[in-house]
Write a protein that holds these residues in place. Structure first.
Motif, PDB file in Angstrom:
ATOM      1  N   ARG A   1      -6.310  -9.220  17.236  1.00 14.49           N
ATOM      2  CA  ARG A   1      -5.487  -9.564  16.081  1.00 14.49           C
ATOM      3  C   ARG A   1      -5.645 -11.061  15.874  1.00 14.49           C
ATOM      4  O   ARG A   1      -5.644 -11.822  16.844  1.00 14.49           O
ATOM      5  CB  ARG A   1      -4.016  -9.222  16.318  1.00 14.49           C
ATOM      6  CG  ARG A   1      -3.772  -7.738  16.479  1.00 14.49           C
ATOM      7  CD  ARG A   1      -2.323  -7.414  16.657  1.00 14.49           C
ATOM      8  NE  ARG A   1      -1.802  -8.076  17.866  1.00 14.49           N
ATOM      9  CZ  ARG A   1      -0.603  -7.853  18.355  1.00 14.49           C
ATOM     10  NH1 ARG A   1       0.225  -7.012  17.759  1.00 14.49           N
ATOM     11  NH2 ARG A   1      -0.194  -8.475  19.448  1.00 14.49           N
ATOM     12  N   ALA A   2      -5.799 -11.473  14.625  1.00  8.14           N
ATOM     13  CA  ALA A   2      -6.019 -12.889  14.352  1.00  8.14           C
ATOM     14  C   ALA A   2      -5.189 -13.316  13.149  1.00  8.14           C
ATOM     15  O   ALA A   2      -5.118 -12.603  12.149  1.00  8.14           O
ATOM     16  CB  ALA A   2      -7.502 -13.149  14.077  1.00  8.14           C
ATOM     17  N   LEU A   3      -4.570 -14.469  13.300  1.00  7.81           N
ATOM     18  CA  LEU A   3      -3.879 -15.104  12.184  1.00  7.81           C
ATOM     19  C   LEU A   3      -4.744 -16.284  11.771  1.00  7.81           C
ATOM     20  O   LEU A   3      -4.853 -17.275  12.494  1.00  7.81           O
ATOM     21  CB  LEU A   3      -2.483 -15.561  12.590  1.00  7.81           C
ATOM     22  CG  LEU A   3      -1.641 -16.183  11.477  1.00  7.81           C
ATOM     23  CD1 LEU A   3      -1.533 -15.248  10.273  1.00  7.81           C
ATOM     24  CD2 LEU A   3      -0.255 -16.529  11.999  1.00  7.81           C
ATOM     25  N   ILE A   4      -5.410 -16.114  10.655  1.00  6.09           N
ATOM     26  CA  ILE A   4      -6.380 -17.093  10.163  1.00  6.09           C
ATOM     27  C   ILE A   4      -6.091 -17.375   8.692  1.00  6.09           C
ATOM     28  O   ILE A   4      -5.491 -16.541   8.009  1.00  6.09           O
ATOM     29  CB  ILE A   4      -7.829 -16.560  10.305  1.00  6.09           C
ATOM     30  CG1 ILE A   4      -7.999 -15.260   9.511  1.00  6.09           C
ATOM     31  CG2 ILE A   4      -8.191 -16.349  11.770  1.00  6.09           C
ATOM     32  CD1 ILE A   4      -9.412 -14.779   9.401  1.00  6.09           C
TER      33      ILE A   4
ATOM     34  N   GLU B   1      -9.778 -25.351  15.460  1.00  4.10           N
ATOM     35  CA  GLU B   1      -9.169 -25.103  16.764  1.00  4.10           C
ATOM     36  C   GLU B   1      -8.642 -23.683  16.780  1.00  4.10           C
ATOM     37  O   GLU B   1      -8.029 -23.230  15.806  1.00  4.10           O
ATOM     38  CB  GLU B   1      -8.042 -26.097  17.037  1.00  4.10           C
ATOM     39  CG  GLU B   1      -7.444 -25.929  18.427  1.00  4.10           C
ATOM     40  CD  GLU B   1      -6.641 -27.126  18.877  1.00  4.10           C
ATOM     41  OE1 GLU B   1      -7.118 -28.273  18.706  1.00  4.10           O
ATOM     42  OE2 GLU B   1      -5.537 -26.910  19.396  1.00  4.10           O
ATOM     43  N   GLN B   2      -8.908 -23.005  17.881  1.00  7.82           N
ATOM     44  CA  GLN B   2      -8.413 -21.636  18.044  1.00  7.82           C
ATOM     45  C   GLN B   2      -7.722 -21.509  19.396  1.00  7.82           C
ATOM     46  O   GLN B   2      -8.169 -22.090  20.388  1.00  7.82           O
ATOM     47  CB  GLN B   2      -9.556 -20.624  17.927  1.00  7.82           C
ATOM     48  CG  GLN B   2     -10.166 -20.619  16.536  1.00  7.82           C
ATOM     49  CD  GLN B   2     -11.224 -19.565  16.327  1.00  7.82           C
ATOM     50  OE1 GLN B   2     -11.896 -19.139  17.253  1.00  7.82           O
ATOM     51  NE2 GLN B   2     -11.380 -19.141  15.075  1.00  7.82           N
TER      52      GLN B   2
ATOM     53  N   LEU C   1      -5.281 -14.186  18.378  1.00 11.69           N
ATOM     54  CA  LEU C   1      -5.895 -15.464  18.043  1.00 11.69           C
ATOM     55  C   LEU C   1      -5.131 -16.156  16.922  1.00 11.69           C
ATOM     56  O   LEU C   1      -4.735 -15.514  15.953  1.00 11.69           O
ATOM     57  CB  LEU C   1      -7.349 -15.206  17.621  1.00 11.69           C
ATOM     58  CG  LEU C   1      -8.209 -16.378  17.205  1.00 11.69           C
ATOM     59  CD1 LEU C   1      -9.655 -16.121  17.598  1.00 11.69           C
ATOM     60  CD2 LEU C   1      -8.132 -16.660  15.726  1.00 11.69           C
ATOM     61  N   LEU C   2      -4.963 -17.451  17.080  1.00 11.97           N
ATOM     62  CA  LEU C   2      -4.395 -18.300  16.037  1.00 11.97           C
ATOM     63  C   LEU C   2      -5.426 -19.367  15.721  1.00 11.97           C
ATOM     64  O   LEU C   2      -5.936 -20.028  16.625  1.00 11.97           O
ATOM     65  CB  LEU C   2      -3.095 -18.941  16.511  1.00 11.97           C
ATOM     66  CG  LEU C   2      -2.429 -19.919  15.539  1.00 11.97           C
ATOM     67  CD1 LEU C   2      -1.990 -19.213  14.270  1.00 11.97           C
ATOM     68  CD2 LEU C   2      -1.251 -20.599  16.213  1.00 11.97           C
ATOM     69  N   CYS C   3      -5.743 -19.545  14.443  1.00  9.84           N
ATOM     70  CA  CYS C   3      -6.815 -20.453  14.025  1.00  9.84           C
ATOM     71  C   CYS C   3      -6.292 -21.500  13.049  1.00  9.84           C
ATOM     72  O   CYS C   3      -5.538 -21.183  12.130  1.00  9.84           O
ATOM     73  CB  CYS C   3      -7.928 -19.658  13.361  1.00  9.84           C
ATOM     74  SG  CYS C   3      -9.339 -20.664  12.843  1.00  9.84           S
ATOM     75  N   SER C   4      -6.750 -22.732  13.234  1.00  8.33           N
ATOM     76  CA  SER C   4      -6.377 -23.841  12.344  1.00  8.33           C
ATOM     77  C   SER C   4      -7.077 -23.772  11.000  1.00  8.33           C
ATOM     78  O   SER C   4      -6.648 -24.408  10.047  1.00  8.33           O
ATOM     79  CB  SER C   4      -6.744 -25.175  13.004  1.00  8.33           C
ATOM     80  OG  SER C   4      -8.160 -25.296  13.116  1.00  8.33           O
ATOM     81  N   GLY C   5      -8.176 -23.037  10.929  1.00  7.81           N
ATOM     82  CA  GLY C   5      -9.051 -23.112   9.772  1.00  7.81           C
ATOM     83  C   GLY C   5     -10.016 -24.271   9.951  1.00  7.81           C
ATOM     84  O   GLY C   5      -9.907 -25.052  10.898  1.00  7.81           O
TER      85      GLY C   5
ATOM     86  N   LEU D   1     -13.572 -27.038  18.157  1.00  8.54           N
ATOM     87  CA  LEU D   1     -14.989 -27.147  17.844  1.00  8.54           C
ATOM     88  C   LEU D   1     -15.198 -28.097  16.681  1.00  8.54           C
ATOM     89  O   LEU D   1     -14.377 -28.158  15.763  1.00  8.54           O
ATOM     90  CB  LEU D   1     -15.565 -25.776  17.483  1.00  8.54           C
ATOM     91  CG  LEU D   1     -15.340 -24.653  18.487  1.00  8.54           C
ATOM     92  CD1 LEU D   1     -15.866 -23.337  17.917  1.00  8.54           C
ATOM     93  CD2 LEU D   1     -15.987 -24.963  19.824  1.00  8.54           C
ATOM     94  N   ARG D   2     -16.297 -28.791  16.726  1.00  5.93           N
ATOM     95  CA  ARG D   2     -16.748 -29.623  15.611  1.00  5.93           C
ATOM     96  C   ARG D   2     -17.994 -28.939  15.070  1.00  5.93           C
ATOM     97  O   ARG D   2     -18.956 -28.717  15.816  1.00  5.93           O
ATOM     98  CB  ARG D   2     -17.055 -31.029  16.128  1.00  5.93           C
ATOM     99  CG  ARG D   2     -17.344 -32.033  15.069  1.00  5.93           C
ATOM    100  CD  ARG D   2     -17.384 -33.438  15.720  1.00  5.93           C
ATOM    101  NE  ARG D   2     -17.669 -34.425  14.724  1.00  5.93           N
ATOM    102  CZ  ARG D   2     -18.845 -35.036  14.583  1.00  5.93           C
ATOM    103  NH1 ARG D   2     -19.840 -34.774  15.424  1.00  5.93           N
ATOM    104  NH2 ARG D   2     -19.024 -35.909  13.625  1.00  5.93           N
ATOM    105  N   VAL D   3     -17.953 -28.556  13.805  1.00 10.07           N
ATOM    106  CA  VAL D   3     -19.033 -27.752  13.229  1.00 10.07           C
ATOM    107  C   VAL D   3     -19.489 -28.332  11.892  1.00 10.07           C
ATOM    108  O   VAL D   3     -18.742 -29.037  11.214  1.00 10.07           O
ATOM    109  CB  VAL D   3     -18.593 -26.280  13.026  1.00 10.07           C
ATOM    110  CG1 VAL D   3     -18.221 -25.639  14.353  1.00 10.07           C
ATOM    111  CG2 VAL D   3     -17.458 -26.169  12.049  1.00 10.07           C
ATOM    112  N   ARG D   4     -20.733 -28.020  11.573  1.00 13.09           N
ATOM    113  CA  ARG D   4     -21.262 -28.450  10.283  1.00 13.09           C
ATOM    114  C   ARG D   4     -22.200 -27.379   9.761  1.00 13.09           C
ATOM    115  O   ARG D   4     -23.134 -26.964  10.448  1.00 13.09           O
ATOM    116  CB  ARG D   4     -21.998 -29.773  10.412  1.00 13.09           C
ATOM    117  CG  ARG D   4     -22.483 -30.316   9.076  1.00 13.09           C
ATOM    118  CD  ARG D   4     -23.053 -31.677   9.245  1.00 13.09           C
ATOM    119  NE  ARG D   4     -24.077 -31.622  10.286  1.00 13.09           N
ATOM    120  CZ  ARG D   4     -25.157 -32.381  10.312  1.00 13.09           C
ATOM    121  NH1 ARG D   4     -25.353 -33.272   9.375  1.00 13.09           N
ATOM    122  NH2 ARG D   4     -26.034 -32.270  11.281  1.00 13.09           N
ATOM    123  N   LYS D   5     -21.919 -26.942   8.546  1.00 11.53           N
ATOM    124  CA  LYS D   5     -22.813 -26.013   7.866  1.00 11.53           C
ATOM    125  C   LYS D   5     -23.902 -26.818   7.167  1.00 11.53           C
ATOM    126  O   LYS D   5     -23.690 -27.994   6.837  1.00 11.53           O
ATOM    127  CB  LYS D   5     -22.038 -25.164   6.855  1.00 11.53           C
ATOM    128  CG  LYS D   5     -21.085 -24.195   7.508  1.00 11.53           C
ATOM    129  CD  LYS D   5     -20.390 -23.314   6.494  1.00 11.53           C
ATOM    130  CE  LYS D   5     -19.473 -22.334   7.212  1.00 11.53           C
ATOM    131  NZ  LYS D   5     -18.755 -21.465   6.290  1.00 11.53           N
TER     132      LYS D   5
END
Length: 117
Positions: free
Chosen positions: A24-27, A87-88, A104-108, A74-78
């Protein structure tokens, strides 16, 4: 789990999950519920599979009674985009060394104010 995610090795990530795992994820933009290791791994791939660069800024885990708390930033780049932070936090139920339930809880994906490129 975090090492597999950082390497974007989704088959290995799926291997950390029990055959009957419930995720289950809250995103942003809202909640999702997924069953099975392949579907859960595919969800992580949908979030991070298309990134060009991925760096683990911080991560860790600790026990909370009968649950395992796992967290990572995480630091990410598309391709063609600016660096972003995500952050999760995961609260996991375990059976041996496999995750049977994952909340899971995600910052986006938030713009990284420390980076201009």
């Amino acid at each position: 789990f975090v090492a597999a995610l950082a390497e974007r090795d989704y088959a290995r990530l799926a291997g950390t999950l029990a055959p009957n795992v419930r995720m289950r994820a809250l995103i942003p933009p809202g909640p999702v519920e997924i069953s099975g290791p392949d579907a859960a791994s595919a969800k992580f791939s949908s979030w991070f599979g298309g990134v060009e660069d991925l760096e683990v800024v911080s991560s860790g885990s600790d026990a909370i009674a009968d649950r395992l708390h796992v967290y990572y930033r995480l630091r990410v780049r598309k391709p063609g985009d600016v660096w972003k932070l995500v952050e999760q936090h995961l609260l996991c139920a375990l059976d041996g060394d496999r995750i049977t339930a994952l909340d899971l809880l995600c910052s986006g994906f938030r713009p990284d104010a420390q980076s201009t490129t």
